[in-house]
Write a protein that holds these residues in place. Structure first.
Motif, short mmCIF file in Angstrom:
data_model
loop_
_atom_site.label_atom_id
_atom_site.label_comp_id
_atom_site.label_asym_id
_atom_site.label_seq_id
_atom_site.Cartn_x
_atom_site.Cartn_y
_atom_site.Cartn_z
N THR A 105 1.04 -5.45 8.08
CA THR A 105 0.05 -4.39 7.91
C THR A 105 -0.54 -4.48 6.52
OG1 THR A 105 -0.38 -2.04 8.29
CG2 THR A 105 1.59 -2.59 7.00
N HIS A 106 -1.64 -3.74 6.31
CA HIS A 106 -2.26 -3.65 4.99
C HIS A 106 -2.04 -2.27 4.40
CE1 HIS A 106 -4.18 -7.45 5.66
NE2 HIS A 106 -4.93 -7.00 6.65
N VAL A 107 -1.99 -2.22 3.09
CA VAL A 107 -1.95 -0.96 2.36
C VAL A 107 -3.32 -0.76 1.73
CG1 VAL A 107 -0.84 0.35 0.52
CG2 VAL A 107 0.50 -1.28 1.87
N TYR A 108 -3.91 0.41 2.00
CA TYR A 108 -5.26 0.73 1.52
C TYR A 108 -5.19 1.80 0.43
CZ TYR A 108 -6.76 -1.62 5.82
OH TYR A 108 -6.96 -2.54 6.83
N PRO A 109 -6.18 1.83 -0.46
CA PRO A 109 -6.17 2.84 -1.52
C PRO A 109 -6.56 4.23 -1.02
CG PRO A 109 -8.15 1.52 -1.68
CD PRO A 109 -7.29 0.88 -0.62
N ALA A 110 -7.14 4.31 0.18
CA ALA A 110 -7.56 5.57 0.77
C ALA A 110 -7.40 5.45 2.28
CB ALA A 110 -9.02 5.88 0.40
N PRO A 111 -7.39 6.56 3.00
CA PRO A 111 -7.23 6.50 4.46
C PRO A 111 -8.52 6.06 5.14
CG PRO A 111 -7.48 8.78 3.78
CD PRO A 111 -7.41 7.96 2.52
N ASP A 112 -8.91 4.82 4.86
CA ASP A 112 -10.20 4.30 5.32
C ASP A 112 -10.07 2.79 5.49
OD1 ASP A 112 -12.80 3.48 5.73
OD2 ASP A 112 -13.59 4.37 3.89
N MET A 113 -10.23 2.30 6.70
CA MET A 113 -10.04 0.88 6.97
C MET A 113 -11.14 0.02 6.33
SD MET A 113 -11.23 0.53 10.93
CE MET A 113 -12.93 0.83 11.42
N LYS A 114 -12.23 0.63 5.88
CA LYS A 114 -13.30 -0.13 5.24
C LYS A 114 -13.09 -0.32 3.75
CE LYS A 114 -16.74 1.21 8.69
NZ LYS A 114 -18.06 1.84 8.96
N GLN A 115 -12.07 0.34 3.21
CA GLN A 115 -11.71 0.13 1.81
C GLN A 115 -11.05 -1.25 1.65
OE1 GLN A 115 -11.99 2.20 -1.00
NE2 GLN A 115 -13.37 3.44 0.26
N PRO A 116 -11.23 -1.90 0.51
CA PRO A 116 -10.52 -3.17 0.29
C PRO A 116 -9.01 -2.93 0.22
CG PRO A 116 -11.58 -2.43 -1.73
CD PRO A 116 -12.06 -1.52 -0.64
N GLU A 117 -8.26 -3.75 0.93
CA GLU A 117 -6.81 -3.55 0.96
C GLU A 117 -6.20 -3.83 -0.41
OE1 GLU A 117 -7.38 -7.90 1.74
OE2 GLU A 117 -8.39 -6.01 2.25
N GLN A 118 -5.10 -3.11 -0.70
CA GLN A 118 -4.41 -3.30 -1.98
C GLN A 118 -3.38 -4.42 -1.88
OE1 GLN A 118 -2.90 0.75 -2.43
NE2 GLN A 118 -4.34 1.11 -4.09
N THR A 119 -2.69 -4.49 -0.77
CA THR A 119 -1.65 -5.48 -0.56
C THR A 119 -1.32 -5.52 0.93
OG1 THR A 119 0.50 -6.27 -1.36
CG2 THR A 119 0.33 -3.92 -0.86
N SER A 120 -0.42 -6.40 1.31
CA SER A 120 0.02 -6.52 2.70
C SER A 120 1.52 -6.45 2.75
CB SER A 120 -0.47 -7.84 3.31
OG SER A 120 -1.88 -7.92 3.29
N LEU A 121 2.04 -5.87 3.83
CA LEU A 121 3.48 -5.74 4.03
C LEU A 121 3.87 -6.36 5.36
CD1 LEU A 121 3.96 -2.01 2.94
CD2 LEU A 121 4.25 -4.07 1.53
N SER A 122 5.09 -6.86 5.42
CA SER A 122 5.57 -7.55 6.62
C SER A 122 6.43 -6.65 7.49
CB SER A 122 6.39 -8.79 6.22
OG SER A 122 6.85 -9.49 7.35
#
Length: 280
Positions: A105-122
């Motif tokens: 999954t991705h971690v986003y800076p805001a609850p918005d899938m159009k935001q650039p992701e901050q990092t990814s988790l497994s």
């Protein structure tokens, strides 16, 4: 007494206090709790050594010694010991409420899938969720993850979990969607279902009872290798043969492994099927 280095919480200088009557060291410590704060880190057998295994985001550890920029730890997941980057650890330990249940999954800076992701988790990353905003879960550590990718209960079937990682690249000592090995795949699948599982194939073989016939969820062993049975005649495994997680017919795999000189087949082991009601 010969102690397994992988499971012995001691360096050449410091050991956990629980070992004070078992091994001799210049100093003993109760250790202190910490948690991995980066998406993924290599656990190495020496400060400048090669990867033994990997540790995923949110993993709890006991820190036994810090030497320079490295900390020697014992993981809570399976007792595996080794060195991690000290900067990858935090002593801020909010309650863990969820795990990543999707392959990644991705971690986003805001609850918005159009935001650039901050990092990814497994898969298997441990999360502290403090609330839900729309279709996103807010993390105590910062950022938001899609609620579709997380869960607060164990999965029901380790084979289904392993199948979600089909195509994942093979990586020696790997424990994530970005690279995984045979024992890493088995540990990820069983841990997702709430079944405790060691990190290496020889330890896994020793952990579970032997059986004579194959059923779904059984573990199949060769020297240095383990696969997960999908049925009496099919298996899934992370293999250097394909450099990926693949499905094979068990008779074909047995013949291929034997022809390559990587046998003999060491037998079948059966992990328990019962799962706890909540995540550990």
């Amino acid at each position: 007494m010969t102690l397994d280095r992988r499971l012995t919480p001691a360096t050449d200088r410091v050991a956990l206090e629980s070992l004070s009557h078992v091994i001799e060291r210049p100093a003993y410590t109760p250790g202190h709790p910490a948690r991995l704060s980066v998406p993924l880190a290599d656990l190495v057998g020496a400060p400048d050594g090669r990867r033994d295994r990997q540790v995923n985001f949110g993993a709890d550890v006991t820190v036994i010694e810090t030497r320079g920029d490295r900390s020697f730890v014992q993981t809570a997941l399976d007792g595996y010991c080794g060195w991690l980057p000290a900067a990858a650890l935090t002593t801020v330990l909010p309650p863990v409420t969820h795990r990543v249940a999707a392959p990644a999954t991705h971690v986003y800076p805001a609850p918005d899938m159009k935001q650039p992701e901050q990092t990814s988790l497994s898969l298997g990353a441990r999360l502290s969720v403090t609330g839900v905003e729309g279709r996103f879960a807010r993390l105590a550590t910062g950022g938001f993850v899609p609620v579709q990718h997380i869960g607060d209960r164990p999965a029901a079937d380790p084979v289904t979990v392993a199948e979600s990682l089909l195509g994942t690249p093979y990586l020696w000592g790997g424990n994530s969607r970005w690279g995984i090995d045979c024992s890493g795949l088995v540990q990820a699948a069983l841990t997702a279902c709430g079944v405790p599982c060691p990190g290496d194939s020889d330890l896994q073989r020793a952990a579970f009872p032997a059986v004579d016939t194959i059923r779904r969820g059984d573990l199949l062993f060769w020297p240095g290798h383990v696969a997960l049975a999908m049925s009496p005649d099919r298996m899934i495994h992370a293999t250097a043969f394909a450099m990926a997680v693949i499905v094979e017919a068990i008779p074909d795999a047995m013949a291929r492994i034997d022809a390559a000189g990587d046998g003999p087949f060491l037998g079948i082991r059966r992990p328990p099927l019962a799962q706890p009601a909540a995540l550990a």
